[in-house]
Design a protein around this motif. Structure first.
Motif, PDB file in Angstrom:
ATOM      1  N   GLU A  51      39.761  32.537  51.812  1.00  0.00           N
ATOM      2  CA  GLU A  51      39.198  31.257  52.263  1.00  0.00           C
ATOM      3  C   GLU A  51      39.022  31.247  53.779  1.00  0.00           C
ATOM      4  N   ALA A  52      39.979  31.799  54.503  1.00  0.00           N
ATOM      5  CA  ALA A  52      39.888  31.843  55.968  1.00  0.00           C
ATOM      6  C   ALA A  52      38.682  32.670  56.416  1.00  0.00           C
ATOM      7  N   ILE A  53      38.430  33.789  55.729  1.00  0.00           N
ATOM      8  CA  ILE A  53      37.281  34.648  56.067  1.00  0.00           C
ATOM      9  C   ILE A  53      35.970  33.915  55.792  1.00  0.00           C
ATOM     10  N   ILE A  54      35.873  33.303  54.635  1.00  0.00           N
ATOM     11  CA  ILE A  54      34.641  32.589  54.255  1.00  0.00           C
ATOM     12  C   ILE A  54      34.374  31.436  55.216  1.00  0.00           C
ATOM     13  N   LYS A  55      35.423  30.686  55.532  1.00  0.00           N
ATOM     14  CA  LYS A  55      35.254  29.540  56.437  1.00  0.00           C
ATOM     15  C   LYS A  55      34.836  29.992  57.826  1.00  0.00           C
ATOM     16  N   GLN A  56      35.393  31.110  58.276  1.00  0.00           N
ATOM     17  CA  GLN A  56      35.054  31.623  59.604  1.00  0.00           C
ATOM     18  C   GLN A  56      33.588  32.027  59.691  1.00  0.00           C
ATOM     19  N   LEU A  57      33.067  32.654  58.636  1.00  0.00           N
ATOM     20  CA  LEU A  57      31.691  33.162  58.676  1.00  0.00           C
ATOM     21  C   LEU A  57      30.650  32.151  58.237  1.00  0.00           C
ATOM     22  N   PHE A  58      30.994  31.328  57.264  1.00  0.00           N
ATOM     23  CA  PHE A  58      30.007  30.396  56.712  1.00  0.00           C
ATOM     24  C   PHE A  58      30.223  28.954  57.166  1.00  0.00           C
ATOM     25  N   GLY A  59      31.364  28.708  57.794  1.00  0.00           N
ATOM     26  CA  GLY A  59      31.637  27.365  58.301  1.00  0.00           C
ATOM     27  C   GLY A  59      32.060  26.379  57.235  1.00  0.00           C
ATOM     28  N   LYS A  60      32.161  26.830  56.003  1.00  0.00           N
ATOM     29  CA  LYS A  60      32.536  25.929  54.909  1.00  0.00           C
ATOM     30  C   LYS A  60      33.000  26.748  53.712  1.00  0.00           C
ATOM     31  N   LEU A  61      33.654  26.064  52.789  1.00  0.00           N
ATOM     32  CA  LEU A  61      34.067  26.672  51.536  1.00  0.00           C
ATOM     33  C   LEU A  61      33.159  26.173  50.415  1.00  0.00           C
ATOM     34  N   CYS A  80      33.691  31.802  45.605  1.00  0.00           N
ATOM     35  CA  CYS A  80      34.252  32.406  46.825  1.00  0.00           C
ATOM     36  C   CYS A  80      33.885  33.882  46.898  1.00  0.00           C
ATOM     37  N   TYR A  81      34.022  34.567  45.774  1.00  0.00           N
ATOM     38  CA  TYR A  81      33.676  35.994  45.760  1.00  0.00           C
ATOM     39  C   TYR A  81      32.192  36.200  46.032  1.00  0.00           C
ATOM     40  N   SER A  82      31.353  35.339  45.496  1.00  0.00           N
ATOM     41  CA  SER A  82      29.913  35.443  45.723  1.00  0.00           C
ATOM     42  C   SER A  82      29.584  35.365  47.212  1.00  0.00           C
ATOM     43  N   MET A  83      30.245  34.465  47.923  1.00  0.00           N
ATOM     44  CA  MET A  83      30.028  34.339  49.372  1.00  0.00           C
ATOM     45  C   MET A  83      30.596  35.556  50.101  1.00  0.00           C
ATOM     46  N   PHE A  84      31.802  35.986  49.696  1.00  0.00           N
ATOM     47  CA  PHE A  84      32.443  37.145  50.330  1.00  0.00           C
ATOM     48  C   PHE A  84      31.581  38.394  50.174  1.00  0.00           C
ATOM     49  N   SER A  85      30.958  38.548  49.023  1.00  0.00           N
ATOM     50  CA  SER A  85      30.158  39.745  48.744  1.00  0.00           C
ATOM     51  C   SER A  85      28.876  39.812  49.574  1.00  0.00           C
ATOM     52  N   GLN A  86      28.527  38.704  50.223  1.00  0.00           N
ATOM     53  CA  GLN A  86      27.339  38.690  51.094  1.00  0.00           C
ATOM     54  C   GLN A  86      27.644  39.251  52.485  1.00  0.00           C
ATOM     55  N   ILE A  87      28.910  39.374  52.805  1.00  0.00           N
ATOM     56  CA  ILE A  87      29.307  39.882  54.127  1.00  0.00           C
ATOM     57  C   ILE A  87      29.121  41.399  54.127  1.00  0.00           C
ATOM     58  N   PRO A  88      28.508  41.981  55.162  1.00  0.00           N
ATOM     59  CA  PRO A  88      28.407  43.448  55.233  1.00  0.00           C
ATOM     60  C   PRO A  88      29.777  44.080  54.996  1.00  0.00           C
ATOM     61  N   ILE A  89      29.820  45.137  54.215  1.00  0.00           N
ATOM     62  CA  ILE A  89      31.071  45.671  53.696  1.00  0.00           C
ATOM     63  C   ILE A  89      32.090  46.015  54.788  1.00  0.00           C
ATOM     64  N   PHE A  90      31.642  46.646  55.880  1.00  0.00           N
ATOM     65  CA  PHE A  90      32.631  47.036  56.880  1.00  0.00           C
ATOM     66  C   PHE A  90      33.153  45.829  57.639  1.00  0.00           C
ATOM     67  N   GLU A  91      32.310  44.806  57.819  1.00  0.00           N
ATOM     68  CA  GLU A  91      32.767  43.566  58.451  1.00  0.00           C
ATOM     69  C   GLU A  91      33.766  42.852  57.538  1.00  0.00           C
ATOM     70  N   ALA A  92      33.459  42.834  56.243  1.00  0.00           N
ATOM     71  CA  ALA A  92      34.377  42.218  55.282  1.00  0.00           C
ATOM     72  C   ALA A  92      35.719  42.947  55.295  1.00  0.00           C
ATOM     73  N   TYR A  93      35.673  44.271  55.397  1.00  0.00           N
ATOM     74  CA  TYR A  93      36.891  45.078  55.419  1.00  0.00           C
ATOM     75  C   TYR A  93      37.719  44.792  56.676  1.00  0.00           C
ATOM     76  N   ALA A  94      37.057  44.778  57.825  1.00  0.00           N
ATOM     77  CA  ALA A  94      37.766  44.544  59.085  1.00  0.00           C
ATOM     78  C   ALA A  94      38.410  43.159  59.110  1.00  0.00           C
ATOM     79  N   HIS A 127      33.356  45.499  47.774  1.00  0.00           N
ATOM     80  CA  HIS A 127      33.717  44.101  48.020  1.00  0.00           C
ATOM     81  C   HIS A 127      34.759  43.600  47.014  1.00  0.00           C
ATOM     82  N   GLN A 128      34.540  43.887  45.758  1.00  0.00           N
ATOM     83  CA  GLN A 128      35.406  43.341  44.723  1.00  0.00           C
ATOM     84  C   GLN A 128      36.846  43.825  44.859  1.00  0.00           C
ATOM     85  N   ALA A 129      37.018  45.110  45.117  1.00  0.00           N
ATOM     86  CA  ALA A 129      38.366  45.665  45.265  1.00  0.00           C
ATOM     87  C   ALA A 129      39.078  45.066  46.475  1.00  0.00           C
ATOM     88  N   ILE A 130      38.352  44.927  47.577  1.00  0.00           N
ATOM     89  CA  ILE A 130      38.937  44.330  48.787  1.00  0.00           C
ATOM     90  C   ILE A 130      39.309  42.875  48.529  1.00  0.00           C
TER      91      ILE A 130
END
Length: 284
Positions: free
Chosen positions: A197-207, A219-233, A184-187
């Motif tokens: 921000e666009a990814i976080i807003k799309q999945l969580f509905g807010k920033l 932001c990273y804390s929220m991003f790191s909760q996304i399953p890794i391959f979904e976060a990558y895609a 997650h961190q490298a991505i």
């Protein structure tokens, strides 16, 4: 090889390129023209660039030469600028990716020309797999067998720039997709603020609601909760929105300068300035 030709590395850089198209002259360009071109007082700048590049093709295929070939042969030759983008010098861990091509998948191309050593290759490959799932080393014919031995049993691909400046169809090692090392961190660090921000807003509905000091970490804390391959895609979709280039514009740029122009985020004025520079006679 080519110790006396190191000055050529300075010519095909964004800094020199900008000065050339905006000011129509540059000390580095002048020095190189006088060293490598013939009858330069009678030639246009475009002719001189072509002559210098031709010398490089025969005697000094540096990183720019390889990168420019990849852009011409892969992005502009096989794919479309409408559906595929290229990135360069992207920091990943302690490394910088030379060339990344993103269409349906993303491939990191690590350039190892005749002028490069393999000293850092292992570290670079490890870093790249933290952020991307396809890695390929681009090298010369002379290095192929050695590289094949080094990368035997790994998912890393090899492609070869032949002595005729084509990408070999026979001297190659196919890439294998490897998602096992994605982090997650490298991505996240590859992404710009608006992209994550666009990814976080799309999945969580807010920033996150946090002060400026803590906003990035939240932001990273929220991003790191996304399953890794979904976060990558989702990250690849965001990266594909970078470097929008019009085909009818880039097609008019000389082969030798396509990579420089593509990665300069050019304006319409830049294209006009380039055309003027190429048509002007050399002012040495």
């Amino acid at each position: 090889m080519g110790t006396n030709n190191v000055v050529l590395n300075r010519l095909f850089t964004q800094n020199v390129f900008r000065k050339l198209i905006n000011d129509n002259e540059n000390m580095t360009f002048g020095t190189i023209v006088q060293r490598y071109a013939s009858d330069f007082g009678e030639k246009k700048n475009g002719e001189l660039i072509s002559e210098i590049y031709n010398f490089m093709s025969k005697s000094y295929r540096n990183e720019y030469f390889f990168q420019n070939t990849l852009l011409n042969k892969l992005l502009l030759g096989r794919h479309s600028v409408n559906t595929t983008i290229a990135l360069t010098q992207i920091p990943i861990g302690k490394s910088k990716a030379d060339f990344i091509l993103i269409n349906g998948k993303a491939v990191v191309y690590e350039i190892k020309s005749e002028l490069d050593s393999f000293d850092r290759l292992n570290t670079q490959i490890k870093d790249y797999y933290k952020a991307f799932n396809h890695v390929c080393v681009v090298t010369s014919e002379n290095n192929f067998n050695r590289l094949l031995n080094i990368l035997d049993g790994t998912p890393v691909g090899i492609c070869v720039l032949t002595k005729r400046d084509t990408i070999s169809k026979t001297l190659k090692k196919d890439m294998i997709e490897d998602n096992s090392k994605l982090e997650h961190q490298a991505i996240f660090k590859v992404l710009h603020k608006g992209e994550y921000e666009a990814i976080i807003k799309q999945l969580f509905g807010k920033l996150p609601k946090a002060s400026q000091v803590f906003y990035y970490d939240e932001c990273y804390s929220m991003f790191s909760q996304i399953p890794i391959f979904e976060a990558y895609a989702m990250s690849l979709k965001q990266l594909k929105n970078r470097n929008h280039i019009l085909r009818n514009k880039i097609e008019k740029v000389p082969y030798e300068l396509k990579s420089l122009m593509y990665f300069s985020n050019p304006s319409s004025q830049d294209y006009e300035n380039l055309e003027i520079f190429l048509q002007n006679k050399f002012r040495g």
